[in-house]
Design a protein around this motif. Structure first.
Motif, short mmCIF file in Angstrom:
data_model
loop_
_atom_site.label_atom_id
_atom_site.label_comp_id
_atom_site.label_asym_id
_atom_site.label_seq_id
_atom_site.Cartn_x
_atom_site.Cartn_y
_atom_site.Cartn_z
N HIS A 70 29.08 -2.92 -65.49
CA HIS A 70 29.64 -3.59 -66.70
C HIS A 70 30.68 -4.60 -66.30
N ARG A 71 31.61 -5.39 -67.21
CA ARG A 71 32.67 -6.35 -67.10
C ARG A 71 33.93 -5.27 -67.15
N SER A 72 34.91 -5.67 -66.26
CA SER A 72 36.05 -4.90 -66.54
C SER A 72 36.92 -5.56 -67.47
N GLN A 73 37.89 -4.60 -68.24
CA GLN A 73 38.44 -5.03 -69.44
C GLN A 73 39.47 -6.31 -69.07
N GLY A 74 40.11 -6.35 -67.90
CA GLY A 74 41.22 -7.31 -67.69
C GLY A 74 40.41 -8.53 -67.36
N GLY A 75 40.11 -8.82 -66.05
CA GLY A 75 39.58 -9.96 -65.68
C GLY A 75 38.04 -10.33 -65.80
N GLY A 76 37.33 -9.33 -66.29
CA GLY A 76 35.89 -9.83 -66.74
C GLY A 76 34.95 -9.49 -65.36
N ASN A 77 35.58 -8.98 -64.15
CA ASN A 77 34.66 -8.75 -62.94
C ASN A 77 33.71 -7.86 -63.30
N VAL A 78 32.35 -8.18 -62.52
CA VAL A 78 31.44 -7.06 -62.81
C VAL A 78 31.77 -5.93 -61.75
N ILE A 79 31.76 -4.85 -62.22
CA ILE A 79 32.01 -3.61 -61.60
C ILE A 79 31.12 -2.21 -61.70
N ILE A 80 30.88 -1.51 -61.24
CA ILE A 80 30.19 -0.28 -61.35
C ILE A 80 31.02 0.93 -61.31
N ASN A 81 30.64 1.85 -62.27
CA ASN A 81 31.28 3.24 -62.33
C ASN A 81 30.60 4.19 -61.46
N ASP A 82 31.08 4.40 -60.48
CA ASP A 82 30.31 5.35 -59.56
C ASP A 82 29.92 6.72 -60.10
N VAL A 83 30.32 7.27 -61.06
CA VAL A 83 30.16 8.29 -61.69
C VAL A 83 29.11 8.42 -62.43
#
Length: 577
Positions: free
Chosen positions: A482-495
């Protein structure tokens, strides 16, 4: 309203792979008799794309249990939905907590935590705390591979509802949700998700099944063609777009920013939305030839034609080219927020004489445009506008030698990147300090590979570029990427990542890796049900939890590495590095 056809989808082979190979004749007959479809005039569809063929090959029936999420706010999608039976609930505002949608709330590490990474990182590759993945009460993997994620996860429901829900099958009403959130109910016959499907924009709300619900999922190709040939569906979709999306786009654009609400509404009423190319460009992206097949790029408008409206780029990418001798020179490319044809339209209005277009616009993958009527521009915009400076001057002044850099970025579709890792190979001494810094910032596990496509002394390394069109986010079953709420970076929730590989397979740059995770003793963590190693998707997250930003950039002792947004085309008017 006209929606131009997609060349790549008109060729034979569109239905070589049906969306739902299990679509039965009985289900097809049932769907063709439903009022939403039976009222469509099938005779208006060409023989190559019959209505029944669209329903059979571009649609599928999907079932959801009460509480299962159908679409998540912030997701990207390729399909729309028609409610066949049951009820769905739309959460309008406020937004649901991100953890309920499978996402993470990443916080910056403290200074001492960052410093301690130098000596406290594990020496176990991809080591994990098994308590995060194995439910001790059941012995099963948490967030196990289910077809749909549930809004009523046992660990989360108390944060949403006033009273605990003990049995998901007993859910009939959710009054507590209505007390906290603005919600709307969708019943049989309702179409939703059509704007995100046709415009490749983020979903604006979360929708989950209130009861046992059956939906007809329509992928974008079928939805596009139904809209093209049926007035009823086109009216529904266009009105939804105007009411929910269009005015927001126009209001944010500098050309229309000074207009009052009445004038803005007039502009919206005289704007068409059109999509060219293929949303699935990444499936035909060829790593063997390292570029997109230029022969498959659609021409939106040709040099020498007369513009019939201003084109605002609402999504995707377009190439601006000019004839040079018997060939074409790529002057620049356009993406969201850019526009095409303003100079010629303004000159035509000022001189009261039509001016032909100086350049052509083609698709680079796909392009979603808003076509604003020339008449409404002449009435409401041009009289108060300062004469625009030709946007071709900067490109024309660029040295021809630098065209190769632009062509390289376009052909490899690096123009999608907002945070591409660019390495100057003349400055790089191969010390690998960047890799070490990345490893130190990610518990001993580097999240990029110091190799990639090169042009001269420039290399775009195999690191997530945090794309403008993040195709990796399409189809994630748990919302983990998903995109992070702040900078809009594409990140993955490992859990919440379940290791399905959807994101890794979709990434055309091969920048997402699937890894086998291990426990703190170095043993592979196995799924108790299958006894197979649990996989997780990993990639660069721009050191989102680090105080100083990307560790790779900060660690380079020779200033050989930088993160670049290819949307800033000034880099092609100078040395790329």
């Amino acid at each position: 309203m006209k929606l131009t056809s997609f060349k790549s989808m008109e060729r034979p082979g569109r239905w070589d792979s049906a969306f739902d190979p299990d679509m039965t004749e009985a289900n097809l007959a049932m769907l063709m008799e439903r009022p939403e479809i039976s009222t469509i005039d099938a005779l208006r569809f060409p023989r190559s794309v019959p209505l029944e063929g669209i329903i059979k090959n571009d649609c599928r029936l999907v079932k959801f249990k009460p509480g299962e999420i159908i679409i998540r706010e912030g997701d990207y999608g390729n399909s729309a939905f028609l409610v066949i039976s049951g009820k769905a609930t739309v959460v309008i505002k406020p937004s649901l907590p991100s953890h309920l949608l499978g996402r993470s709330n990443t916080k910056k590490k403290t200074f001492w935590k960052v410093l301690s990474q130098l000596w406290s990182n594990s020496n176990i590759p991809e080591g994990r705390n098994t308590d995060l993945y194995i439910d001790k009460s059941t012995g099963l993997q948490k967030d196990d591979k289910t077809e749909h994620a549930s809004l009523f996860n046992a660990r989360d429901h108390q944060q949403i509802f006033k009273e605990p829900l003990q049995n998901i099958s007993d859910i009939k009403e959710v009054p507590a949700l209505k007390d906290i959130y603005d919600v709307v109910e969708f019943k049989s016959g309702k179409i939703f998700g059509e704007i995100a499907a046709l415009g490749r924009v983020q979903r604006t709300s979360t929708i989950f099944a209130k009861t046992e619900t059956v939906l007809l999922e329509i992928r974008w190709q079928g939805l596009r063609d139904i809209r093209k040939y049926d007035d009823g569906w086109r009216h529904i979709i266009d009105e939804s777009y105007r009411n929910n999306v269009l005015k927001g786009h126009l209001r944010e654009h500098p050309i229309f920013r000074e207009l009052d609400e009445d004038a803005l509404q007039q502009v919206a009423n005289n704007t068409l939305f059109e999509t060219y190319g293929s949303f699935e460009w990444y499936l035909t992206y060829s790593k063997s030839s390292d570029n997109l097949n230029k022969d498959e790029n659609d021409v939106v408008v040709k040099q020498g034609d007369y513009a019939d409206g201003l084109l605002l780029i609402a999504g995707g990418f377009g190439g601006v080219t000019m004839k040079v001798g018997s060939g074409e020179r790529t002057l620049t490319y356009l993406r969201q927020g850019d526009y095409f044809g303003l100079d010629e339209l303004y000159t035509s209005w000022k001189n009261d004489q039509e001016t032909p277009l100086e350049t052509s616009l083609t698709t680079l993958g796909y392009i979603h445009v808003l076509r604003v009527s020339t008449d409404i521009l002449s009435e409401l915009v041009f009289p108060s506008m300062t004469e625009p400076k030709s946007r071709l001057s900067d490109a024309a002044d660029r040295p021809l030698a630098n065209d190769a850099l632009l062509e390289w970025a376009v052909e490899n579709h690096f123009i999608n990147g907002t945070q591409a890792m660019l390495i100057n190979l003349d400055k790089c001494v191969r010390c690998d300090d960047c890799v070490t810094a990345c490893s130190n910032s990610h518990d001993g596990n580097p999240r990029f590979t110091r190799q990639g496509q090169t042009h001269g002394a420039s290399m775009v390394a195999n690191a997530c570029m945090h794309c403008l069109d993040p195709v990796c986010m399409i189809g994630c079953p748990t919302g983990a990427i998903h995109r992070s709420q702040g900078g809009g970076n594409v990140i993955i929730n490992d859990v919440t990542c379940i290791g399905c590989g959807t994101c890794s397979n979709a990434c055309p740059y091969k920048n997402i890796k699937m890894v086998e995770i291990q426990d703190q003793d170095g043993l592979s963590i196995l799924d108790p049900k299958t006894q197979q190693p649990i996989l997780k998707a990993t990639k660069c997250d721009l050191c989102i939890d680090q105080l100083g930003g990307p560790a790779c950039v900060n660690a380079c002792p020779h200033d050989a590495l930088k993160r670049v947004d290819f949307g800033n085309q000034d880099i092609f008017n100078m040395e790329l590095n």
